[in-house]
Design an enzyme around this catalytic site. Structure first.
Site, PDB file in Angstrom:
ATOM      1  N   GLU A  61     -62.406 -63.219 -53.809  1.00 26.59           N
ATOM      2  CA  GLU A  61     -62.599 -64.574 -53.290  1.00 26.59           C
ATOM      3  C   GLU A  61     -61.969 -65.619 -54.203  1.00 26.59           C
ATOM      4  O   GLU A  61     -61.391 -66.604 -53.728  1.00 26.59           O
ATOM      5  CB  GLU A  61     -64.093 -64.886 -53.102  1.00 26.59           C
ATOM      6  CG  GLU A  61     -64.773 -64.061 -52.015  1.00 26.59           C
ATOM      7  CD  GLU A  61     -64.183 -64.291 -50.626  1.00 26.59           C
ATOM      8  OE1 GLU A  61     -63.389 -65.221 -50.444  1.00 26.59           O
ATOM      9  OE2 GLU A  61     -64.510 -63.505 -49.713  1.00 26.59           O
ATOM     10  N   GLN A  69     -56.751 -70.144 -53.465  1.00 34.12           N
ATOM     11  CA  GLN A  69     -55.543 -70.980 -53.308  1.00 34.12           C
ATOM     12  C   GLN A  69     -54.320 -70.124 -53.017  1.00 34.12           C
ATOM     13  O   GLN A  69     -53.199 -70.518 -53.326  1.00 34.12           O
ATOM     14  CB  GLN A  69     -55.258 -71.747 -54.611  1.00 34.12           C
ATOM     15  CG  GLN A  69     -56.439 -72.408 -55.252  1.00 34.12           C
ATOM     16  CD  GLN A  69     -56.704 -73.764 -54.665  1.00 34.12           C
ATOM     17  OE1 GLN A  69     -55.950 -74.234 -53.821  1.00 34.12           O
ATOM     18  NE2 GLN A  69     -57.785 -74.398 -55.065  1.00 34.12           N
ATOM     19  N   LEU A 119     -49.534 -66.552 -60.173  1.00 32.68           N
ATOM     20  CA  LEU A 119     -50.510 -66.843 -59.116  1.00 32.68           C
ATOM     21  C   LEU A 119     -50.845 -68.336 -59.069  1.00 32.68           C
ATOM     22  O   LEU A 119     -51.206 -68.864 -58.018  1.00 32.68           O
ATOM     23  CB  LEU A 119     -51.778 -66.019 -59.376  1.00 32.68           C
ATOM     24  CG  LEU A 119     -52.733 -65.752 -58.231  1.00 32.68           C
ATOM     25  CD1 LEU A 119     -52.024 -65.237 -57.002  1.00 32.68           C
ATOM     26  CD2 LEU A 119     -53.780 -64.729 -58.676  1.00 32.68           C
ATOM     27  N   TYR A 160     -52.726 -72.085 -60.529  1.00 31.52           N
ATOM     28  CA  TYR A 160     -54.112 -72.556 -60.720  1.00 31.52           C
ATOM     29  C   TYR A 160     -54.828 -71.677 -61.746  1.00 31.52           C
ATOM     30  O   TYR A 160     -55.811 -71.003 -61.462  1.00 31.52           O
ATOM     31  CB  TYR A 160     -54.876 -72.568 -59.399  1.00 31.52           C
ATOM     32  CG  TYR A 160     -54.364 -73.607 -58.450  1.00 31.52           C
ATOM     33  CD1 TYR A 160     -54.763 -74.935 -58.571  1.00 31.52           C
ATOM     34  CD2 TYR A 160     -53.450 -73.275 -57.471  1.00 31.52           C
ATOM     35  CE1 TYR A 160     -54.266 -75.906 -57.719  1.00 31.52           C
ATOM     36  CE2 TYR A 160     -52.943 -74.248 -56.615  1.00 31.52           C
ATOM     37  CZ  TYR A 160     -53.357 -75.561 -56.740  1.00 31.52           C
ATOM     38  OH  TYR A 160     -52.869 -76.505 -55.900  1.00 31.52           O
ATOM     39  N   TYR A 187     -68.840 -71.619 -50.724  1.00 31.89           N
ATOM     40  CA  TYR A 187     -68.217 -70.570 -49.910  1.00 31.89           C
ATOM     41  C   TYR A 187     -68.278 -69.216 -50.628  1.00 31.89           C
ATOM     42  O   TYR A 187     -68.711 -68.208 -50.051  1.00 31.89           O
ATOM     43  CB  TYR A 187     -66.751 -70.923 -49.580  1.00 31.89           C
ATOM     44  CG  TYR A 187     -66.043 -69.740 -48.983  1.00 31.89           C
ATOM     45  CD1 TYR A 187     -66.273 -69.376 -47.667  1.00 31.89           C
ATOM     46  CD2 TYR A 187     -65.223 -68.925 -49.767  1.00 31.89           C
ATOM     47  CE1 TYR A 187     -65.691 -68.244 -47.115  1.00 31.89           C
ATOM     48  CE2 TYR A 187     -64.635 -67.792 -49.234  1.00 31.89           C
ATOM     49  CZ  TYR A 187     -64.873 -67.461 -47.903  1.00 31.89           C
ATOM     50  OH  TYR A 187     -64.309 -66.327 -47.383  1.00 31.89           O
ATOM     51  N   ASP A 205     -65.195 -70.638 -44.250  1.00 28.36           N
ATOM     52  CA  ASP A 205     -63.820 -70.860 -44.732  1.00 28.36           C
ATOM     53  C   ASP A 205     -63.027 -71.585 -43.643  1.00 28.36           C
ATOM     54  O   ASP A 205     -63.580 -71.995 -42.608  1.00 28.36           O
ATOM     55  CB  ASP A 205     -63.165 -69.538 -45.167  1.00 28.36           C
ATOM     56  CG  ASP A 205     -62.777 -68.659 -43.987  1.00 28.36           C
ATOM     57  OD1 ASP A 205     -63.193 -68.966 -42.845  1.00 28.36           O
ATOM     58  OD2 ASP A 205     -62.060 -67.670 -44.195  1.00 28.36           O
ATOM     59  N   CYS A 265     -58.539 -67.265 -32.933  1.00 30.10           N
ATOM     60  CA  CYS A 265     -58.453 -68.724 -32.928  1.00 30.10           C
ATOM     61  C   CYS A 265     -57.611 -69.158 -34.130  1.00 30.10           C
ATOM     62  O   CYS A 265     -58.074 -69.836 -35.053  1.00 30.10           O
ATOM     63  CB  CYS A 265     -59.854 -69.337 -32.974  1.00 30.10           C
ATOM     64  SG  CYS A 265     -59.863 -71.054 -32.452  1.00 30.10           S
TER      65      CYS A 265
HETATM   66  S1  SF4 Z   1     -60.508 -70.491 -26.360  1.00 27.14           S
HETATM   67 FE1  SF4 Z   1     -58.883 -70.870 -27.791  1.00 27.14          FE
HETATM   68  S2  SF4 Z   1     -59.558 -72.628 -28.990  1.00 27.14           S
HETATM   69 FE2  SF4 Z   1     -61.349 -71.830 -27.921  1.00 27.14          FE
HETATM   70  S3  SF4 Z   1     -62.289 -70.461 -29.396  1.00 27.14           S
HETATM   71 FE3  SF4 Z   1     -60.948 -69.216 -28.103  1.00 27.14          FE
HETATM   72  S4  SF4 Z   1     -59.001 -69.140 -29.227  1.00 27.14           S
HETATM   73 FE4  SF4 Z   1     -60.220 -70.819 -30.088  1.00 27.14          FE
END
Ligand code: SF4
Length: 359
Positions: free
Chosen positions: A36, A41, A79, A81, A119, A137, A192
């Site tokens: 972690e 960074q 690396l 930092y 975190y 995160d 996402c």
């Molecule tokens: S629909 Fe798209 S924006 Fe919404 S959580 Fe799923 S991947 Fe993310």
């Protein structure tokens, strides 16, 4: 969607995916801590290389505590930092001295280690000890803010607090906080994603606010970028028959504890004049400069422009650093911009005449 159903959907998705990073499901608090801190960074691909090298060199907290700072900085070299490496070292010593060599178990004790924030403490608590914490995160805050349409800034405390308030009640009831946290992180990293999220295949798309409003790119909010400040480092590369003058960076600044050539920092890109060099580096006026080579390194908040003035001097005539052989230089940790110069110009220590002027 009710948050418990939402999380059940993500866990369901997660049970299908591949798990191939070495620190995933690692239950060693020491190794999770190292991974972690390295990843704080650093991109995962680069971090993975350093993580493997690090745990190979320091397999236990005792090994890390008994190393020297210069040894550690050599392993860490490249690396960036470097304060992270120093904090690891200081904390390892504390774990040995105050916790009898056993990694602390209480969240508050983990959080008290230098360089550890909420975190990292949450990740260690959940992954190593199955304690009910949520490690928020950038992956986690991204999908939660898009899904709920939370108008808070990326990485802000208010966004993290809101994300936790949504996820924590479900994690507290789940038998495996580790499984939940890994699923949250992987969902943001694989579905996402920051650019081009896979909304078409996403199991949450039916109820996602960002997707329904065609605003996935708007969440989380991004603060306008502050331009990087430029710094101009002028280095005297004084060589004599396989030896070069080296200093250690002692001030609280970038590359603290690493090595470099004698340095003068100015506020302009302009080359130093011969007169300037004599004045700043205390060299004789008859010394000729064989070459001036420039390198640039872009860091997160700074751009470093390094100018390297190569000259041949007799050992003993320079009082602004320590003469080191090429072999010694290869063993020490050097500042990033100096490493760039050395990568191309190591040969000059033995044959200064090969260098071409004005690269
Ligand atoms: S629909 Fe798209 S924006 Fe919404 S959580 Fe799923 S991947 Fe993310």
């Amino acid at each position: 969607m009710d948050s418990s159903i939402l999380i059940a959907t993500i866990l369901d998705w997660h049970s299908e995916i591949d798990r191939n990073l070495p620190w995933k499901y690692n239950s060693s608090p020491y190794k999770i801590w190292i991974s972690e801190i390295i990843l704080q960074q650093t991109q995962v691909v680069q971090g993975l290389r350093y993580y493997e090298r690090f745990v190979d060199r320091y397999p236990t907290v005792h090994d890390l505590a008994s190393s020297t700072e210069s040894d550690l900085l050599k392993v860490w070299e490249g690396l960036g930092y470097n304060s992270r490496a120093r904090y690891l070292h200081q904390s390892a010593k504390r774990i040995v001295d105050e916790f009898g060599g056993k990694f602390p178990v209480e969240y508050s004790d983990i959080l008290s280690l230098k360089g550890v924030g909420d975190y990292t403490a949450s990740a260690i608590s959940a992954f190593a000890y199955e304690q009910p914490h949520v490690a928020v995160d950038s992956n986690v805050e991204r999908w939660v803010s898009r899904y709920y349409g939370i108008a808070s800034y990326k990485s802000s405390q208010s966004l993290k607090t809101e994300v936790k308030s949504i996820l924590l009640p479900v994690v507290e009831k789940h038998e495996s906080p580790a499984e939940c946290n890994q699923a949250f992180i992987d969902f943001g990293a694989l579905v996402c994603t920051a650019k081009q999220p896979k909304c078409i295949d996403c199991p949450l798309s039916q109820t996602c606010y960002g997707y329904a409003q065609s605003k996935t790119a708007d969440y989380p909010l991004v603060k306008p970028k502050v331009p990087r400040k430029k710094r101009y480092f002028h280095y005297l590369v004084a060589v004599d028959n396989g030896h070069v003058v080296i200093n250690k960076r002692l001030n609280k600044d970038i590359w603290q504890g690493m090595h470099e050539f004698p340095l003068y920092e100015s506020d302009s890109l302009q080359d130093l004049t011969h007169q300037d060099l004599c004045r700043y580096f205390d060299i004789n006026e008859s010394t000729s400069i064989e070459s001036i080579i420039s390198y640039q390194q872009i860091l997160t908040h700074r751009i470093i422009i390094g100018k390297f003035y190569l000259c041949k001097l007799k050992r003993g005539t320079v009082k602004i650093g320590q003469w080191m052989s090429v072999d010694q230089v290869k063993k020490i940790a050097v500042a990033g911009i100096v490493r760039l110069y050395l990568a191309d110009n190591m040969f000059i220590f033995n044959d200064i005449n090969k260098i071409e002027n004005g690269k």
